[in-house]
Design an enzyme around this catalytic site. Structure first.
Site, PDB file in Angstrom:
ATOM      1  N   SER A  18       0.827  -1.213   0.000  1.00  0.00           N
ATOM      2  CA  SER A  18       0.000   0.000   0.000  1.00  0.00           C
ATOM      3  C   SER A  18       0.860   1.262   0.000  1.00  0.00           C
ATOM      4  CB  SER A  18      -0.919  -0.008   1.217  1.00  0.00           C
ATOM      5  OG  SER A  18      -0.155   0.030   2.393  1.00  0.00           O
ATOM      6  N   GLU A  66       6.665  -0.564  -5.493  1.00  0.00           N
ATOM      7  CA  GLU A  66       5.504  -0.875  -6.347  1.00  0.00           C
ATOM      8  C   GLU A  66       4.279  -0.723  -5.459  1.00  0.00           C
ATOM      9  OE1 GLU A  66       5.568  -1.308  -9.422  1.00  0.00           O
ATOM     10  OE2 GLU A  66       7.617  -1.922  -9.881  1.00  0.00           O
ATOM     11  N   CYS A  93      -3.420  -4.415  -7.863  1.00  0.00           N
ATOM     12  CA  CYS A  93      -3.030  -2.992  -7.854  1.00  0.00           C
ATOM     13  C   CYS A  93      -3.326  -2.316  -9.188  1.00  0.00           C
ATOM     14  CB  CYS A  93      -1.572  -2.832  -7.461  1.00  0.00           C
ATOM     15  SG  CYS A  93      -0.461  -3.761  -8.488  1.00  0.00           S
ATOM     16  N   GLU A 128      -8.234   3.722  -3.347  1.00  0.00           N
ATOM     17  CA  GLU A 128      -8.225   2.414  -4.028  1.00  0.00           C
ATOM     18  C   GLU A 128      -9.105   1.420  -3.264  1.00  0.00           C
ATOM     19  OE1 GLU A 128      -4.417   0.479  -3.710  1.00  0.00           O
ATOM     20  OE2 GLU A 128      -4.680  -0.488  -5.651  1.00  0.00           O
TER      21      GLU A 128
END
Ligand code: NAD
Length: 518
Positions: A271, A292, A326, A423
């Site tokens: 995250s 990432e 993601c 998200e």
């Protein structure tokens, strides 16, 4: 135990000898990693252990945590936590192994990685089944992840033979000027639970292929895939200490490893808030990072697209891994003239998806990976309803055992709602309208994230405009093409630093040294 200690010397002849020994190990049928534990009902679930200095270390009095099946809530196994002593051992092993591995031939690294790719294919069913048991995704998706990742190993096996330096033409003809690329050193990596195999093997292949050694902490909730990776490399003949696997309380392990002067590079997938925390800790100790992180991928469907095709493909892609991806499409902007048609096809496709236990061959969407993700989904829906959003489908946990949440479609949301700004990382699709191209690109770029994005149009001009102006590390036009081994995967803005895969894959693991002599 296979033991190979070529450390403490860097002489050419010794390196050559090591290479011969290693070649022999690779060529000889591997001394297999230790047998799995006694098989009972959970039959073939992975034996959980630490992997330090080439040895599988069982719980043996260490603290352990339960690993459960998110579909059935059955306990699958107990994962040992590393003690401080274990972490020190892993650090010492990685440091010692680096002294030899940094000088190993790229041909040897390539050979081991190639063997890992093959073993990974051979074991795909077993690894995939264990991943479905502890992560929840449908078996076909799990096995697909293993097969794709076998290609990641192949790709790194190829690319690691092509790590080059360069010669710079000097001003003075008597001078030689060279740029050398060297492995950065011991790496610490932290990988999450949504693609437990993919995210770990990419980091491990990049580190090992570049001549680094690595200590990896995988996802405690879904650990079997990372255990399988340790076995693959062990069985492929990787020397002790080059790869080490530890488990524990994530913040404690990362804090300890990042602060250690032995670690020179930190790689994290997860995250944004945790990524920022880890990057700042690494920054305080001036360590290289690859990050990432999460995104909030915009999808723009223009009126000239093949609307039914786009709606069907997006609905299925949205529910892959129950939306815990993601690069999942997460904010849908549909042209007002195509909106009704898109919505109808999108909803009917979502309704046709069979939700269930990932071990059931009929299942197309499994549970969420943890209990904590269910209330997280509910919070998104509650916020949407408070702000006048309409829940057209789903919106609730499923009334059955396991962490299931119904596939959900929400419309009429304001731009500042949680769903449009955070998200969701789950099976929820917020769908809104747009009418103007410049305006929708501005809306797509309005968040601090920039990982993936999706555009559907039949106009080359619109496609080019979108590709040139969307702020994202990946722009997919009329299909879903990210995350192949040969293509770079990475984000802009808060979504990360650096890329994995593609010819960029070793960048984060190499230093640049300039040498000049006369
Ligand atoms: P989280 O933020 O608590 O953890 C995310 C991941 O980071 C987990 O794997 C966790 O074990 C690890 N982690 C947490 N703190 C850490 C630390 N101090 N050091 C090292 N590792 C640490 O959230 P979560 O509930 O596990 O997942 C939910 C959120 O995480 C989602 O909303 C999503 O945005 C994000 N996520 C992103 C990815 C990705 O592929 N980018 C993967 C998994 C989760």
């Amino acid at each position: 135990m296979r033991s190979l200690r070529c450390a403490n010397t860097t002489s050419f002849s010794t390196v050559k000898t090591c290479y011969k020994v290693l070649r022999h190990i690779v060529a000889t049928p591997a001394s297999h990693s230790p047998p799995r534990q006694t098989r009972t009902m959970h039959d073939m679930y992975e034996t959980l252990a630490l992997y330090i200095d080439g040895e599988f270390v069982s719980s043996d009095g260490r603290k352990t945590e339960e690993v459960t099946n998110p579909s059935t809530l059955d306990v699958l196994g107990h994962l040992p936590h590393a003690t401080t002593k274990d972490l020190d051992r892993a650090l010492a092993a990685a440091a010692r192994a680096f002294e030899t591995w940094r000088h190993s031939s790229p041909m040897l690294r390539s050979e081991i990685l190639r063997k890992v790719g093959q073993l990974s294919r051979d074991r795909a069913q077993e690894i995939g089944r264990n991943m479905t048991l502890d992560q929840g995704k449908p078996l076909a998706e799990a096995v697909g992840e293993i097969m794709t990742c076998s290609e990641h190993a192949d790709w790194h096996a190829e690319e690691c033979r092509r790590i080059y330096g360069r010669v710079i033409t000097p001003r003075n003809p008597e001078v030689r000027q060279m740029v050398l690329r060297e492995p950065i050193g011991v790496c610490a990596a932290f990988t999450p639970w949504n693609f437990p195999y993919n995210q770990a093997i990419r980091k491990v292949c990049a580190a090992i292929g570049s001549g680094c050694t690595i200590i990896l902490k995988g996802p405690e909730d879904s650990p079997s895939a990372v255990m399988a990776i340790a076995r693959l490399f062990h069985d492929a003949g990787l020397p002790p200490g080059v790869l080490n696997i530890v488990w524990g309380v994530p913040s404690e392990i990362s804090d300890y490893l990042i602060r250690s002067p032995i670690v020179r590079k930190v790689s994290f997938t997860g995250s944004v808030p945790v990524g920022k925390h880890i990057a700042s800790l690494a920054g305080a100790h001036m360590k290289r990072v690859t990050m990432e992180l999460g995104g909030h991928s915009p999808v723009i469907v223009f009126e000239d697209a093949d609307i039914d095709r786009a709606a069907k493909q997006l609905a299925r892609f949205k529910l892959r891994n129950a939306g815990q991806v993601c690069v999942s499409p997460t904010r849908f902007y549909v042209h007002e003239k195509a909106y009704d048609q898109f919505l109808e096809t999108f909803i009917s496709t979502i309704q046709s998806v069979k939700v269930g236990d990932g071990m059931d061959p009929e299942t197309q969407m499994g549970p969420l990976a943890h209990a904590r993700r269910v209330p997280a989904m509910t919070k998104f829906v509650e916020n949407a309803l408070e702000l006048g959003g309409k829940v057209l489908l789903g919106g609730e946990p499923l009334d059955r055992t396991g962490h299931f949440f119904s596939p959900t479609v929400v419309t009429d949301l304001p731009e500042h709602s949680m769903l449009m700004t955070e998200e969701p990382f789950g099976p929820i699709a917020p769908i809104t309208r747009f009418s103007d191209t410049d305006d929708v690109i501005k809306r797509a770029n309005s968040l601090p994230f920039g990982l993936s994005s999706y555009v559907f149009t039949n106009s080359l001009q619109t496609a080019t405009k979108a590709a040139n102006n969307i702020e994202a590390g990946m722009v997919n036009i009329n299909h879903f093409g990210s995350a192949l081994p040969e293509t770079p995967f990475g984000g802009l803005k808060d979504s990360g630093i650096g890329s994995e895969g593609g010819s960029e894959t070793f960048e984060g693991y190499l230093t640049t040294k300039f040498v000049t002599h006369i």
